[in-house]
Scaffold this motif. Structure first.
Motif, PDB file in Angstrom:
ATOM      1  N   PHE A   1       8.368  38.439   0.349  1.00  0.00           N
ATOM      2  CA  PHE A   1       8.788  39.723   0.044  1.00  0.00           C
ATOM      3  C   PHE A   1      10.290  39.863   0.283  1.00  0.00           C
ATOM      4  O   PHE A   1      11.010  40.561  -0.725  1.00  0.00           O
ATOM      5  CB  PHE A   1       7.823  40.763   0.856  1.00  0.00           C
ATOM      6  N   TRP A   2      10.628  39.326   1.357  1.00  0.00           N
ATOM      7  CA  TRP A   2      11.990  39.521   1.821  1.00  0.00           C
ATOM      8  C   TRP A   2      12.790  38.567   0.942  1.00  0.00           C
ATOM      9  O   TRP A   2      14.020  38.920   0.521  1.00  0.00           O
ATOM     10  CB  TRP A   2      12.162  39.453   3.095  1.00  0.00           C
ATOM     11  N   ASP A   3      12.378  37.456   0.545  1.00  0.00           N
ATOM     12  CA  ASP A   3      13.129  36.560  -0.192  1.00  0.00           C
ATOM     13  C   ASP A   3      13.443  37.046  -1.579  1.00  0.00           C
ATOM     14  O   ASP A   3      14.588  37.002  -2.261  1.00  0.00           O
ATOM     15  CB  ASP A   3      12.258  35.386  -0.335  1.00  0.00           C
TER      16      ASP A   3
ATOM     17  N   TRP B   1      20.289  48.438   2.067  1.00  0.00           N
ATOM     18  CA  TRP B   1      20.466  48.759   3.618  1.00  0.00           C
ATOM     19  C   TRP B   1      21.848  48.174   3.794  1.00  0.00           C
ATOM     20  O   TRP B   1      22.447  48.248   4.801  1.00  0.00           O
ATOM     21  CB  TRP B   1      19.255  48.209   4.284  1.00  0.00           C
ATOM     22  N   ASP B   2      22.355  47.280   3.035  1.00  0.00           N
ATOM     23  CA  ASP B   2      23.565  46.290   3.603  1.00  0.00           C
ATOM     24  C   ASP B   2      24.849  47.215   3.470  1.00  0.00           C
ATOM     25  O   ASP B   2      25.143  47.759   2.358  1.00  0.00           O
ATOM     26  CB  ASP B   2      23.760  45.317   2.424  1.00  0.00           C
ATOM     27  N   LEU B   3      25.572  47.365   4.731  1.00  0.00           N
ATOM     28  CA  LEU B   3      26.514  48.250   4.834  1.00  0.00           C
ATOM     29  C   LEU B   3      27.764  47.426   4.293  1.00  0.00           C
ATOM     30  O   LEU B   3      28.922  48.052   4.054  1.00  0.00           O
ATOM     31  CB  LEU B   3      26.804  48.413   6.227  1.00  0.00           C
TER      32      LEU B   3
ATOM     33  N   VAL C   1      21.390  34.296  15.306  1.00  0.00           N
ATOM     34  CA  VAL C   1      20.941  35.029  14.155  1.00  0.00           C
ATOM     35  C   VAL C   1      19.490  34.356  13.761  1.00  0.00           C
ATOM     36  O   VAL C   1      19.540  33.441  13.553  1.00  0.00           O
ATOM     37  CB  VAL C   1      21.858  35.253  12.931  1.00  0.00           C
ATOM     38  N   ILE C   2      18.558  35.260  13.225  1.00  0.00           N
ATOM     39  CA  ILE C   2      17.330  34.773  12.855  1.00  0.00           C
ATOM     40  C   ILE C   2      16.937  35.906  11.715  1.00  0.00           C
ATOM     41  O   ILE C   2      17.002  37.248  11.898  1.00  0.00           O
ATOM     42  CB  ILE C   2      16.394  34.808  14.054  1.00  0.00           C
ATOM     43  N   ASP C   3      16.437  35.262  10.510  1.00  0.00           N
ATOM     44  CA  ASP C   3      15.810  35.945   9.445  1.00  0.00           C
ATOM     45  C   ASP C   3      14.940  35.291   8.724  1.00  0.00           C
ATOM     46  O   ASP C   3      14.714  33.944   8.713  1.00  0.00           O
ATOM     47  CB  ASP C   3      17.175  36.339   8.339  1.00  0.00           C
ATOM     48  N   ILE C   4      13.914  35.846   8.439  1.00  0.00           N
ATOM     49  CA  ILE C   4      12.707  35.357   7.765  1.00  0.00           C
ATOM     50  C   ILE C   4      12.772  34.838   6.259  1.00  0.00           C
ATOM     51  O   ILE C   4      12.158  34.023   5.903  1.00  0.00           O
ATOM     52  CB  ILE C   4      11.605  36.392   7.881  1.00  0.00           C
ATOM     53  N   SER C   5      14.229  35.271   5.578  1.00  0.00           N
ATOM     54  CA  SER C   5      14.233  34.942   4.121  1.00  0.00           C
ATOM     55  C   SER C   5      15.160  33.649   4.083  1.00  0.00           C
ATOM     56  O   SER C   5      16.421  33.520   4.534  1.00  0.00           O
ATOM     57  CB  SER C   5      14.927  36.174   3.483  1.00  0.00           C
ATOM     58  N   ALA C   6      14.563  32.684   3.475  1.00  0.00           N
ATOM     59  CA  ALA C   6      15.182  31.496   3.159  1.00  0.00           C
ATOM     60  C   ALA C   6      16.373  31.576   2.432  1.00  0.00           C
ATOM     61  O   ALA C   6      17.535  30.978   2.628  1.00  0.00           O
ATOM     62  CB  ALA C   6      14.232  30.287   2.832  1.00  0.00           C
TER      63      ALA C   6
ATOM     64  N   CYS D   1      16.269  30.153  10.385  1.00  0.00           N
ATOM     65  CA  CYS D   1      15.208  30.807   9.345  1.00  0.00           C
ATOM     66  C   CYS D   1      13.811  30.778   9.936  1.00  0.00           C
ATOM     67  O   CYS D   1      13.283  29.777  10.270  1.00  0.00           O
ATOM     68  CB  CYS D   1      15.482  29.950   8.233  1.00  0.00           C
ATOM     69  N   GLY D   2      13.396  32.121  10.254  1.00  0.00           N
ATOM     70  CA  GLY D   2      12.048  32.067  10.836  1.00  0.00           C
ATOM     71  C   GLY D   2      11.663  33.334  11.012  1.00  0.00           C
ATOM     72  O   GLY D   2      12.452  34.573  10.901  1.00  0.00           O
ATOM     73  N   ASP D   3      10.447  33.340  11.603  1.00  0.00           N
ATOM     74  CA  ASP D   3       9.981  34.723  11.967  1.00  0.00           C
ATOM     75  C   ASP D   3      10.046  35.346  13.514  1.00  0.00           C
ATOM     76  O   ASP D   3       9.895  34.491  14.239  1.00  0.00           O
ATOM     77  CB  ASP D   3       8.146  34.653  11.865  1.00  0.00           C
ATOM     78  N   PHE D   4      10.758  36.298  13.670  1.00  0.00           N
ATOM     79  CA  PHE D   4      11.015  36.988  15.004  1.00  0.00           C
ATOM     80  C   PHE D   4      10.040  36.798  15.568  1.00  0.00           C
ATOM     81  O   PHE D   4      10.262  36.373  16.999  1.00  0.00           O
ATOM     82  CB  PHE D   4      11.481  38.480  14.685  1.00  0.00           C
ATOM     83  N   PHE D   5       8.657  37.176  15.383  1.00  0.00           N
ATOM     84  CA  PHE D   5       7.646  37.174  16.261  1.00  0.00           C
ATOM     85  C   PHE D   5       7.210  35.830  16.857  1.00  0.00           C
ATOM     86  O   PHE D   5       6.501  35.678  17.724  1.00  0.00           O
ATOM     87  CB  PHE D   5       6.503  37.792  15.590  1.00  0.00           C
ATOM     88  N   LYS D   6       7.817  34.867  16.219  1.00  0.00           N
ATOM     89  CA  LYS D   6       7.555  33.133  16.683  1.00  0.00           C
ATOM     90  C   LYS D   6       8.800  32.930  17.626  1.00  0.00           C
ATOM     91  O   LYS D   6       8.513  31.481  17.953  1.00  0.00           O
ATOM     92  CB  LYS D   6       7.185  32.547  15.620  1.00  0.00           C
TER      93      LYS D   6
END
Ligand SMILES: C[S@@+](CC[C@H](N)C(=O)[O-])C[C@H]1O[C@@H](n2cnc3c(N)ncnc32)[C@H](O)[C@@H]1O
Length: 197
Positions: free
Chosen positions: A8-10, A20-22, A67-72, A94-99
């Motif tokens: 979805f985020w990709d 959302w991007d400022l 920094v961490i983000d799930i979108s490659a 690049c990864g899931d914050f919850f992990k």
């Protein structure tokens, strides 16, 4: 509802659907960073998006930013744009914050909490608690309004006070007077620390 996963985020990043991007460091976060005097403090920015905040920190001498983000797709853009810092003072994951695991002096929130399904909110707070050092701080912005259809998913001060105080000690939760123009009057600035102090 669509699953808000990496795919979805990709898609959002690939299609440039990034309302959302400022396009700049967020003013209240910039002001908060200016209160942090020790440049070697470890700082995590989860769901970092374009990471203007990380860029600001690095340009201002901070030495330990993650920094961490799930979108490659997004992470590849970041690695290109921030190549002067990546692998040195900046860690890009690049990864899931919850992990994610680790311990940080500061964790910065901005439009990441509101990007998650509401049923993940308790897990978010638990994860934040586990990622904070003993005297660490979670700080940033939360929407003080509801949206018709998320993401973003909104909320209210009382709701956040109840939620965050289950695991953290809330030091501040107040109307933000210095928000970026399109968000003025719709955000709360908050700061919380580990309850186990
Ligand atoms: C609404 S955007 C906000 C980006 C940035 N914080 C900002 O203020 O511009 C949410 C970001 O969180 C990322 N994201 C969503 N779920 C995530 C997760 N579970 N772990 C890490 N990043 C995630 C998305 O890829 C997206 O870049």
């Amino acid at each position: 509802m669509e699953k808000l996963d990496a795919a979805f985020w990709d898609e959002r990043w690939k299609n440039k659907e990034t309302g959302w991007d400022l396009n700049a460091v967020s003013p209240p976060l910039q002001a908060y960073f200016e209160t942090i005097k020790e440049k070697d403090k470890s700082i995590l920015i989860p769901g970092c998006g374009s990471a203007y905040e990380a860029e600001y920190l690095l340009q201002n001498g901070f030495e330990n930013v993650t920094v961490i983000d799930i979108s490659a797709a997004l992470v590849q853009q970041l690695l290109n744009r921030l190549s002067d810092y990546a692998g040195k003072r900046l860690t890009v994951i690049c990864g899931d914050f919850f992990k994610h695991t680790g311990k940080y002096d500061y964790i910065i929130e901005q439009t990441f909490f509101c990007a998650l399904e509401k049923n993940k909110r308790e897990a978010y707070v638990t994860k934040m608690q586990s990622l904070l050092k003993e005297d660490g701080r979670l700080a940033g912005l939360l929407f003080d309004k509801e949206f018709e259809k998320g993401p973003p998913f909104g909320g209210s001060k009382n709701e956040y006070l109840d939620l965050f105080s289950t695991e953290l000690e809330i030091l501040k939760m107040e109307v933000c007077l210095t928000s970026a123009k399109p968000r003025l009057g719709t955000e709360l600035f908050f700061e919380a620390t580990n309850k186990t102090l």
